[in-house]
Write a protein that holds these residues in place. Structure first.
Motif, mmCIF file in Angstrom:
data_model
loop_
_atom_site.group_PDB
_atom_site.id
_atom_site.type_symbol
_atom_site.label_atom_id
_atom_site.label_comp_id
_atom_site.label_asym_id
_atom_site.label_seq_id
_atom_site.Cartn_x
_atom_site.Cartn_y
_atom_site.Cartn_z
ATOM 1 N N LEU A 26 0.826 -1.207 0.000
ATOM 2 C CA LEU A 26 0.000 0.000 0.000
ATOM 3 C C LEU A 26 0.864 1.262 0.000
ATOM 4 N N GLY A 27 2.020 1.182 0.651
ATOM 5 C CA GLY A 27 2.917 2.337 0.712
ATOM 6 C C GLY A 27 3.783 2.508 -0.516
ATOM 7 N N GLY A 28 3.686 1.597 -1.476
ATOM 8 C CA GLY A 28 4.460 1.706 -2.702
ATOM 9 C C GLY A 28 5.893 1.235 -2.586
ATOM 10 N N HIS A 29 6.218 0.516 -1.514
ATOM 11 C CA HIS A 29 7.592 0.033 -1.330
ATOM 12 C C HIS A 29 7.871 -1.217 -2.161
ATOM 13 N N VAL A 30 6.843 -1.936 -2.535
ATOM 14 C CA VAL A 30 6.950 -3.077 -3.450
ATOM 15 C C VAL A 30 5.823 -2.938 -4.477
ATOM 16 N N GLN A 31 5.881 -3.760 -5.515
ATOM 17 C CA GLN A 31 4.941 -3.564 -6.621
ATOM 18 C C GLN A 31 3.778 -4.549 -6.646
ATOM 19 N N LEU A 32 3.934 -5.696 -6.029
ATOM 20 C CA LEU A 32 2.837 -6.653 -6.041
ATOM 21 C C LEU A 32 2.984 -7.632 -4.883
ATOM 22 N N MET A 33 1.950 -8.461 -4.705
ATOM 23 C CA MET A 33 1.977 -9.442 -3.631
ATOM 24 C C MET A 33 0.968 -10.538 -3.908
ATOM 25 N N PHE A 34 1.339 -11.770 -3.605
ATOM 26 C CA PHE A 34 0.399 -12.889 -3.582
ATOM 27 C C PHE A 34 -0.102 -12.973 -2.137
ATOM 28 N N ALA A 35 -1.186 -12.291 -1.861
ATOM 29 C CA ALA A 35 -1.653 -12.154 -0.481
ATOM 30 C C ALA A 35 -2.826 -13.073 -0.212
ATOM 31 N N SER A 36 -2.986 -13.450 1.052
ATOM 32 C CA SER A 36 -4.138 -14.240 1.463
ATOM 33 C C SER A 36 -5.407 -13.480 1.098
ATOM 34 N N ALA A 37 -6.342 -14.173 0.463
ATOM 35 C CA ALA A 37 -7.588 -13.524 0.041
ATOM 36 C C ALA A 37 -8.302 -12.821 1.192
ATOM 37 N N PRO A 38 -8.428 -13.448 2.375
ATOM 38 C CA PRO A 38 -9.096 -12.747 3.475
ATOM 39 C C PRO A 38 -8.381 -11.460 3.890
ATOM 40 N N ALA A 39 -7.049 -11.434 3.736
ATOM 41 C CA ALA A 39 -6.275 -10.278 4.199
ATOM 42 C C ALA A 39 -6.454 -9.063 3.297
ATOM 43 N N VAL A 40 -6.789 -9.281 2.024
ATOM 44 C CA VAL A 40 -6.838 -8.147 1.091
ATOM 45 C C VAL A 40 -8.198 -7.962 0.424
ATOM 46 N N ALA A 41 -9.161 -8.825 0.685
ATOM 47 C CA ALA A 41 -10.459 -8.723 0.008
ATOM 48 C C ALA A 41 -11.109 -7.363 0.237
ATOM 49 N N ALA A 42 -11.099 -6.881 1.482
ATOM 50 C CA ALA A 42 -11.719 -5.586 1.775
ATOM 51 C C ALA A 42 -10.990 -4.455 1.062
ATOM 52 N N LEU A 43 -9.664 -4.555 0.942
ATOM 53 C CA LEU A 43 -8.884 -3.526 0.248
ATOM 54 C C LEU A 43 -9.173 -3.535 -1.244
ATOM 55 N N VAL A 44 -9.413 -4.706 -1.785
ATOM 56 C CA VAL A 44 -9.786 -4.812 -3.209
ATOM 57 C C VAL A 44 -11.177 -4.221 -3.421
ATOM 58 N N GLN A 45 -12.103 -4.584 -2.543
ATOM 59 C CA GLN A 45 -13.482 -4.117 -2.678
ATOM 60 C C GLN A 45 -13.596 -2.610 -2.472
ATOM 61 N N SER A 46 -12.713 -2.038 -1.643
ATOM 62 C CA SER A 46 -12.754 -0.594 -1.401
ATOM 63 C C SER A 46 -11.991 0.192 -2.457
ATOM 64 N N GLY A 47 -11.282 -0.499 -3.352
ATOM 65 C CA GLY A 47 -10.577 0.181 -4.423
ATOM 66 C C GLY A 47 -9.159 0.596 -4.107
ATOM 67 N N ARG A 48 -8.612 0.168 -3.002
ATOM 68 C CA ARG A 48 -7.233 0.527 -2.669
ATOM 69 C C ARG A 48 -6.228 -0.418 -3.329
ATOM 70 N N LEU A 49 -6.632 -1.656 -3.555
ATOM 71 C CA LEU A 49 -5.801 -2.629 -4.267
ATOM 72 C C LEU A 49 -6.575 -3.148 -5.470
ATOM 73 N N ARG A 50 -5.822 -3.615 -6.449
ATOM 74 C CA ARG A 50 -6.430 -4.229 -7.634
ATOM 75 C C ARG A 50 -5.976 -5.692 -7.695
ATOM 76 N N ALA A 51 -6.924 -6.601 -7.828
ATOM 77 C CA ALA A 51 -6.600 -8.024 -7.947
ATOM 78 C C ALA A 51 -6.465 -8.395 -9.419
ATOM 79 N N LEU A 52 -5.344 -9.017 -9.746
ATOM 80 C CA LEU A 52 -5.090 -9.425 -11.133
ATOM 81 C C LEU A 52 -5.433 -10.890 -11.381
ATOM 82 N N ALA A 53 -5.388 -11.717 -10.352
ATOM 83 C CA ALA A 53 -5.689 -13.142 -10.526
ATOM 84 C C ALA A 53 -5.859 -13.798 -9.169
ATOM 85 N N ALA A 54 -6.561 -14.919 -9.148
ATOM 86 C CA ALA A 54 -6.691 -15.761 -7.954
ATOM 87 C C ALA A 54 -5.862 -17.012 -8.169
#
Length: 337
Positions: free
Chosen positions: A208-236
């Protein structure tokens, strides 16, 4: 007819009264002790489940979700205890050293099964010291980037990653997020550079801070961030689309089925635990997982219940996953030491 004089009997001396009272108290105390001993011996011994991660991690969530129903099925209290450390091996070592009476279990996850390939000297031998009980759950990861990143799709990433190394975060070396990224890089033939953090939350924060460019994150950990528009999911990474992000296509749908990854969790016991006790716990855990309340609790956390499993099936799964990820670890040169 009794005379008044006949009704007046002499009072016993004080010493006699005290002695009699003391004797009565001794009898009462003895009876109370005798009656209390059987009750204490009948108190059920708790079943303890050791989790190799901190509270709130997927393995901890599923253990706590089934603890109540499992205890009801077995007729004994179930206690979940967290012992994080060394890719889950601290908890597993405690299970391996415990008395094989069926009252101490551990949660084995993908990260723990990979440990033999990551750590040269483990304090236990999984094949010798542990036995499978039952698989409990599955979880998937989402490949995510910042919402303002120029990468709008998986195709954008595949095209861009061929020209230079992209950085990705994980919650640590040997975690499912790390292994998923290494497998993806190999199968997609792209260059990715690993930046490990101390825990998944720190990794997501770095993204989120822009220190890295991507992450394979646990779906529960980032689902709310994806739904709120802060992160973009490219694949499951799961075989099927995640219910937490149903619009996001899987890697398999994009022709990268070999990069499919699911974290998983199951119960293990010390070697020597009676087979009938193993079968009893496996059956009880299966019934607990069939509970609508348990399934709902898992779904909220982004976990799927493993409906068909038992000691043999889970042991076969562990062997398959151990071999698969050992190959990834060795090919990528990953080590915790």
């Amino acid at each position: 007819m009794a005379t008044a004089a006949g009704l007046l009997t002499p009072c016993p001396p004080l010493e006699i009264i005290v002695n009699r009272l003391f004797a009565v108290l001794l009898v009462v105390f003895a009876n109370a002790t005798v009656s209390a001993e059987p009750a204490a011996s009948l108190a059920p011994v708790p079943l303890v489940i050791l989790v190799g991660g901190p509270p709130g991690t997927p393995g901890d969530v599923v253990a706590r979700a089934i603890s109540g129903p499992l205890g009801a099925e077995l007729g004994q209290p179930v206690v979940v205890e967290n012992r994080p450390g060394a890719a889950g091996t601290v908890a597993l070592a405690a299970v391996a050293r415990s008395k094989p009476d069926g009252n101490l279990l551990g949660v084995l996850a993908l990260q723990s099964a990979v440990a033999p390939a990551l750590i040269k000297s483990l304090p236990y031998d999984a094949s010798r010291d542990l036995v499978a009980v039952r698989q409990l759950s599955f979880a998937s990861n989402l490949l995510v980037v910042r919402a303002d990143a120029p990468l709008r799709s998986l195709d954008d990433l595949l095209a861009a990653a061929h020209t230079g190394a992209f950085t990705y975060a994980s919650g640590g070396i040997g975690t499912p997020a790390h292994l998923a990224a290494e497998l993806f890089a190999h199968e997609a033939k792209v260059q990715l550079r690993h930046v490990p953090f101390n825990g998944a939350v720190a990794g997501v924060t770095a993204l989120l801070g822009g220190h890295v460019q991507l992450m394979f994150a646990s779906a529960p950990a980032v689902a709310a961030l994806v739904q709120s528009g802060r992160l973009r999911a490219l694949a499951a990474t799961s075989p099927e689309r995640s219910p937490l992000a149903p619009a996001v296509a899987t890697l398999a749908e994009r022709g990268l089925g070999a990069a499919t990854v699911r974290d998983w969790h199951g119960l293990i016991a010390p070697r020597g635990t009676p087979p009938e006790r193993i079968a009893q716990i496996a059956t009880a855990a299966g019934r607990a997982l069939a509970s609508g309340q348990v399934r709902q609790r898992l779904a909220v956390a982004g976990l799927d219940a493993a409906t068909e499993s038992g000691p043999v099936e889970f042991m076969n799964w562990i062997r398959t996953e151990t071999d698969r990820w050992a190959a990834v670890v060795h090919r990528a040169g990953i080590s915790l030491q």
